[in-house]
Design an enzyme around this catalytic site. Structure first.
Site, PDB file in Angstrom:
ATOM      1  N   HIS A   1       6.863 -11.237  -1.756  1.00 19.28           N
ATOM      2  CA  HIS A   1       6.734 -12.523  -1.809  1.00 19.28           C
ATOM      3  C   HIS A   1       6.364 -13.619  -2.788  1.00 19.28           C
ATOM      4  CE1 HIS A   1       5.878 -11.585   2.781  1.00 19.28           C
ATOM      5  NE2 HIS A   1       7.104 -12.236   2.856  1.00 19.28           N
TER       6      HIS A   1
ATOM      7  N   MET B   1       7.928 -15.402   6.306  1.00 16.26           N
ATOM      8  CA  MET B   1       7.231 -15.491   7.683  1.00 16.26           C
ATOM      9  C   MET B   1       5.854 -15.098   7.515  1.00 16.26           C
ATOM     10  SD  MET B   1      10.296 -13.997  10.257  1.00 16.26           S
ATOM     11  CE  MET B   1      10.009 -12.416  10.252  1.00 16.26           C
TER      12      MET B   1
ATOM     13  N   GLY C   1      14.850 -11.982  -1.280  1.00 17.81           N
ATOM     14  CA  GLY C   1      14.376 -10.781  -1.974  1.00 17.81           C
ATOM     15  C   GLY C   1      15.751  -9.801  -1.543  1.00 17.81           C
TER      16      GLY C   1
ATOM     17  N   LEU D   1       1.747 -12.603   3.364  1.00 17.05           N
ATOM     18  CA  LEU D   1       2.330 -12.469   2.171  1.00 17.05           C
ATOM     19  C   LEU D   1       1.939 -11.223   1.318  1.00 17.05           C
ATOM     20  CD1 LEU D   1       1.839 -16.188   0.991  1.00 17.05           C
ATOM     21  CD2 LEU D   1       3.691 -15.171   2.074  1.00 17.05           C
ATOM     22  N   HIS D   2       2.898 -10.652   0.709  1.00 20.35           N
ATOM     23  CA  HIS D   2       2.554  -9.491  -0.226  1.00 20.35           C
ATOM     24  C   HIS D   2       3.343  -9.599  -1.555  1.00 20.35           C
ATOM     25  CE1 HIS D   2       6.800  -7.914   0.441  1.00 20.35           C
ATOM     26  NE2 HIS D   2       6.232  -8.211   1.869  1.00 20.35           N
TER      27      HIS D   2
ATOM     28  N   MET E   1       7.838  -2.959  -0.443  1.00 20.02           N
ATOM     29  CA  MET E   1       6.700  -3.621   0.484  1.00 20.02           C
ATOM     30  C   MET E   1       7.560  -4.375   1.364  1.00 20.02           C
ATOM     31  SD  MET E   1       4.123  -5.156  -2.354  1.00 20.02           S
ATOM     32  CE  MET E   1       3.459  -4.016  -3.618  1.00 20.02           C
ATOM     33  N   SER E   2       6.713  -4.516   2.570  1.00 20.42           N
ATOM     34  CA  SER E   2       7.273  -5.245   3.790  1.00 20.42           C
ATOM     35  C   SER E   2       5.797  -5.719   4.533  1.00 20.42           C
ATOM     36  CB  SER E   2       7.908  -4.294   4.577  1.00 20.42           C
ATOM     37  OG  SER E   2       7.894  -4.731   6.005  1.00 20.42           O
TER      38      SER E   2
ATOM     39  N   GLN F   1      15.109 -14.608  15.543  1.00 28.14           N
ATOM     40  CA  GLN F   1      15.592 -13.510  14.892  1.00 28.14           C
ATOM     41  C   GLN F   1      14.983 -12.304  15.454  1.00 28.14           C
ATOM     42  OE1 GLN F   1      14.059 -15.238  11.243  1.00 28.14           O
ATOM     43  NE2 GLN F   1      13.592 -13.076  10.717  1.00 28.14           N
TER      44      GLN F   1
ATOM     45  N   ARG G   1       5.729  -5.435   7.601  1.00 36.72           N
ATOM     46  CA  ARG G   1       5.462  -4.467   8.696  1.00 36.72           C
ATOM     47  C   ARG G   1       4.965  -3.199   8.275  1.00 36.72           C
ATOM     48  NH1 ARG G   1      10.484  -7.077  10.484  1.00 36.72           N
ATOM     49  NH2 ARG G   1      10.283  -7.947  12.695  1.00 36.72           N
TER      50      ARG G   1
END
Ligand code: AMP
Length: 357
Positions: free
Chosen positions: A53, A46, A182, A49-50, A219-220, A77, A222
């Site tokens: 990803h 989505m 992931g 990117l971190h 990591m996220s 979702q 959010r």
């Protein structure tokens, strides 16, 4: 064409990826790859990117000639009251990160290359009707039960319907040899694997390990909402897993001992925070702690050393109270609740050394 016939052909590597927004354009590229016998690995995201990803994209480049990445914030979702409109969208930064990966891959002949970034509109993805986030809303959906109703699904009733539906669409469009997810979203990997099996989708689901910040926080996209104060407390979920590892290493096998080890940690930190002044504390609620079978995700009454378990959980970091002058409160000023999830594989080997697998 049978998958075994594909061979790695990586001699020519373009330095730019195609940014594709429509299904016919993507299909055209994919067909060219098929005819040229290039294998395709697909990483759905989505965006925002971190390193989590990027690790999946690196894995895909190791195992395929071409990598397709999708960036699409899928509305179905998100629940009606969730953060769809404020979800971070950072295409300029994402593009730079993807370009850097292209440069990285181009120096190594063993790696495939990012060939396409698919960024469809919602009209493109949901052609016949505006998509709904209502639980009883109408539309064409894929539902995977009972897996989707538990854990994350219990708190977010439309979540896995949306995930399965968008993954079905994306897999039908891209038809990759392999698709990458992931471990951080462990239940999602179960739902997608079940969907691939039950609908006979011709793709292999590959799962990449959770990428963490230096202190261990998963990591996220959010995490940018947390701000300093909540970021410091957010580690409590992983720390509660470490407590479970310790009692497991000391011989506890029954659910109640393992579960209590996690909950005791969570509740004690919760109490500590509650005792602090409003301007200093970061309150959170525990959503669930699950100790589940590594193959079925069914809750376990007892964990055996041979099989181990998936230990997962979710907490909700509540909005920041009394934000202070100059405080770094994160994106959105600390006003929204941030739900954090994490999981580890509970097994004896990792428990003994406190390793987070
Ligand atoms: P998202 O953009 O959040 O939908 O995530 C896209 C993919 O990246 C999913 O397969 C996620 O499980 C995966 N992912 C997200 N965070 C991480 C992480 N910290 N480590 C590994 N994979 C991740």
């Amino acid at each position: 064409m049978p998958r075994q016939l594909f061979r790695r052909i990586v001699s020519y590597k373009p330095k730019h990826f195609a940014k594709v927004t429509t299904v016919p354009e993507l299909r055209h590229l994919r067909r060219k790859a098929l005819l040229a016998q290039r294998s395709v690995g697909f990483v759905p995201t989505m965006g925002a990117l971190h390193q989590g990803h990027l690790a999946l994209i690196r894995q895909a480049a190791k195992e395929n000639d071409q990598v397709y990445v999708s960036i699409y914030v899928n509305p179905t979702q998100f629940g009606v009251n969730e953060d769809l409109s404020s979800y971070p969208r950072t295409w300029p930064e994402d593009r730079v990160k993807l370009q850097a990966l292209i440069a990285e891959f181009s120096t190594n002949n063993q790696l495939g290359q990012i060939a396409a970034v698919f960024m469809p509109s919602t009209k493109e993805m949901y052609p016949s009707a505006p998509p709904t986030s209502e639980i009883d809303g109408q539309g064409s959906f894929v539902t995977i039960t009972p897996l989707s109703a538990r854990l994350e699904g219990a708190s977010r009733p439309v979540f896995f319907r949306g995930v399965a539906t968008v993954c079905m669409k994306l897999l039908n469009i891209v038809q990759p040899e392999r698709v990458y997810f992931g471990q951080k979203d462990i239940q999602q990997t179960f739902v997608v694997k079940r969907m691939v099996q039950d609908f006979h989708l011709d793709t292999e689901v590959r799962v990449g390990s959770t990428v963490r910040e230096a202190d261990g926080l998963a990591m996220s996209s959010r995490n940018v909402y947390l701000g300093e104060r909540r970021r410091a407390v957010a580690l409590v979920l992983l720390n509660s897993f470490k407590e479970v590892q310790q009692v497991f290493a000391r011989g506890a096998r029954k659910r109640r001992y393992l579960y209590n080890a996690a909950m005791d940690k969570l509740l004690s930190v919760q109490k500590q925070q509650e005792a602090l002044p409003k301007g200093k504390r970061a309150l959170f609620e525990v959503d669930y702690i699950s100790i589940a079978d590594p193959d079925t995700l069914d809750e376990l009454e007892e964990v055996t050393v041979e099989r181990g378990a998936i230990l997962s959980g979710a907490i909700k970091m509540l909005p920041i109270e009394d934000s202070q002058e100059g405080e770094e409160t994160g994106l959105g000023g600390g006003k929204s609740t941030v739900r954090l999830i994490d999981n580890i594989r509970l097994d004896l080997l990792s428990a003994k050394v406190g390793y987070i697998p």
